[in-house]
Enzyme design. Structure first.
Site, PDB file in Angstrom:
ATOM      1  N   ARG A  83      -0.038 -11.602  -9.318  1.00  0.00           N
ATOM      2  CA  ARG A  83       0.934 -11.719  -8.243  1.00  0.00           C
ATOM      3  C   ARG A  83       1.829 -12.924  -8.520  1.00  0.00           C
ATOM      4  O   ARG A  83       1.360 -13.979  -8.950  1.00  0.00           O
ATOM      5  CB  ARG A  83       0.246 -11.898  -6.887  1.00  0.00           C
ATOM      6  CG  ARG A  83      -0.363 -10.626  -6.311  1.00  0.00           C
ATOM      7  CD  ARG A  83       0.724  -9.693  -5.787  1.00  0.00           C
ATOM      8  NE  ARG A  83       0.159  -8.558  -5.071  1.00  0.00           N
ATOM      9  CZ  ARG A  83      -0.033  -7.357  -5.608  1.00  0.00           C
ATOM     10  NH1 ARG A  83       0.265  -7.154  -6.882  1.00  0.00           N
ATOM     11  NH2 ARG A  83      -0.520  -6.372  -4.879  1.00  0.00           N
TER      12      ARG A  83
ATOM     13  N   GLU B 153      10.037 -10.851  -5.028  1.00  0.00           N
ATOM     14  CA  GLU B 153      10.425  -9.662  -5.780  1.00  0.00           C
ATOM     15  C   GLU B 153      11.389  -8.822  -4.949  1.00  0.00           C
ATOM     16  O   GLU B 153      11.199  -8.692  -3.748  1.00  0.00           O
ATOM     17  CB  GLU B 153       9.184  -8.826  -6.144  1.00  0.00           C
ATOM     18  CG  GLU B 153       8.283  -9.531  -7.144  1.00  0.00           C
ATOM     19  CD  GLU B 153       7.123  -8.665  -7.634  1.00  0.00           C
ATOM     20  OE1 GLU B 153       6.933  -7.541  -7.111  1.00  0.00           O
ATOM     21  OE2 GLU B 153       6.412  -9.113  -8.544  1.00  0.00           O
TER      22      GLU B 153
ATOM     23  N   HIS C 117       7.532  -5.658 -12.725  1.00  0.00           N
ATOM     24  CA  HIS C 117       6.309  -5.288 -12.005  1.00  0.00           C
ATOM     25  C   HIS C 117       5.931  -3.824 -12.278  1.00  0.00           C
ATOM     26  O   HIS C 117       5.779  -3.005 -11.364  1.00  0.00           O
ATOM     27  CB  HIS C 117       6.466  -5.522 -10.498  1.00  0.00           C
ATOM     28  CG  HIS C 117       5.144  -5.652  -9.792  1.00  0.00           C
ATOM     29  ND1 HIS C 117       4.991  -6.334  -8.599  1.00  0.00           N
ATOM     30  CD2 HIS C 117       3.901  -5.183 -10.097  1.00  0.00           C
ATOM     31  CE1 HIS C 117       3.719  -6.287  -8.206  1.00  0.00           C
ATOM     32  NE2 HIS C 117       3.048  -5.580  -9.109  1.00  0.00           N
TER      33      HIS C 117
END
Length: 311
Positions: free
Chosen positions: A227, A256, A274
């Site tokens: 993360r 993000e 991601h």
């Protein structure tokens, strides 16, 4: 017979709607609904990286299950859910192997100069004089932060590449064959490559700070497939700019989507948006686990993939 009512939380989960509607009544949070609709919801299908606000939980007095489609559930206040008698499930280890593959891919892309070499060649800068030497994988010291399913899968792959492996996490795991460092800083100091594979929670935000980056050092590589909030990004950018950190390979960011201008003039990074766990196969497994969790819950059976007791 009345069917259970599900609320689906994020538009990115929209492809699940036909699957869910086979056995449930379903409403979507991003579409029109009334407070009366929310009051009838039995279970919530959620993407676990998104914060789940108390106000939404308060609006669903019948809610008894939060079923995270994702492996991660850091956006869910698990303690609050348990206080309300709400079970929390997630996708278990459905994408651990794919995330581990991606971590190894990021290491190779950076350490073996695959991305930078591609850019050099395309720019017409490849000459005999410019030939670059890279570093072997074999013999490199790999430090893994967090030795859950992803960390173990990274270690398995690294071992096949003849890397030396150490790890650190807040709890000892005597069944692991590779040594646990005395501290996160000690792991970073002794590593050529530091892979972040830890679960994010309220207590470890920004744990990869300037001190840890300095310990990893000007020849070290930071890899994050966990993360983004685990890394102090401001400190990371500063360390990369100053040459105090050798490089970074990142699949996750904080926030993000990341602002591309943050990385525009930093040459010693490899970045992916991601996608580490986003394979067709992993998403299929996540959907299967989600449906199994829902079926077990409404049958009054034990959840196949509950959030761990210490979650």
């Amino acid at each position: 017979m009345t069917r259970p009512l599900l609320l689906v939380g994020q538009p990115l989960l929209a492809p699940l709607l036909p699957l869910l509607r086979a056995d449930h009544d379903v409403i979507a949070l991003w579409e029109a609904h009334t407070p009366g609709d929310l009051a009838k919801v039995d279970a919530l299908v959620w993407a676990g990286e998104f914060p789940l606000g108390r106000n939404l939980i308060d609006a669903m007095p019948r809610l008894r299950l939060i079923a995270c489609f994702t492996v991660g559930y850091d956006g869910v206040d698990v303690a609050l859910a348990r206080e309300r008698g709400i079970a929390v499930a997630h996708a278990g280890n459905a994408n651990a192997d794919d995330v581990a593959d991606h971590a190894i891919g990021l290491i190779l892309a950076h350490r073996r100069w695959i991305v930078a070499g591609d850019r050099q060649l395309r720019a017409g800068q490849w000459t005999i004089e410019s030939k670059t030497r890279t570093r072997s994988m074999g013999g490199a010291q790999l430090g893994i932060v967090g030795m859950g399913a992803i960390g173990v899968a990274v270690a398995e792959r690294a071992r096949a590449m003849k890397m030396r492996i150490g790890w650190w996490g807040p709890r000892a795991k005597p069944n692991l064959s590779c040594p646990r460092a005395d501290s996160l800083e000690a792991l970073a100091r002794g590593s050529d490559i530091l892979v972040i594979a830890a679960r994010a929670d309220a207590h470890n935000r920004g744990m990869i700070d300037a001190r840890i980056l300095d310990a990893l050092g000007p020849d070290g590589l930071l890899v994050n497939v966990a993360r983004g909030q685990l890394v102090d990004e401001v400190a990371l950018v500063a360390a990369l700019r100053d040459g105090r950190l050798g490089g970074a390979a990142l699949d996750v960011f904080d926030p993000e989507p990341t602002d591309p201008s943050r990385w525009a003039d930093i040459a010693n990074v490899v970045l992916t948006p991601h996608v580490g766990g986003a394979t067709h196969e992993a998403v299929g497994r996540m959907a299967q686990v989600l449906m199994a969790n829902l079926a077990a819950h409404f049958a009054g059976e034990e959840l196949p993939s509950p959030v761990p007791a210490d979650g």
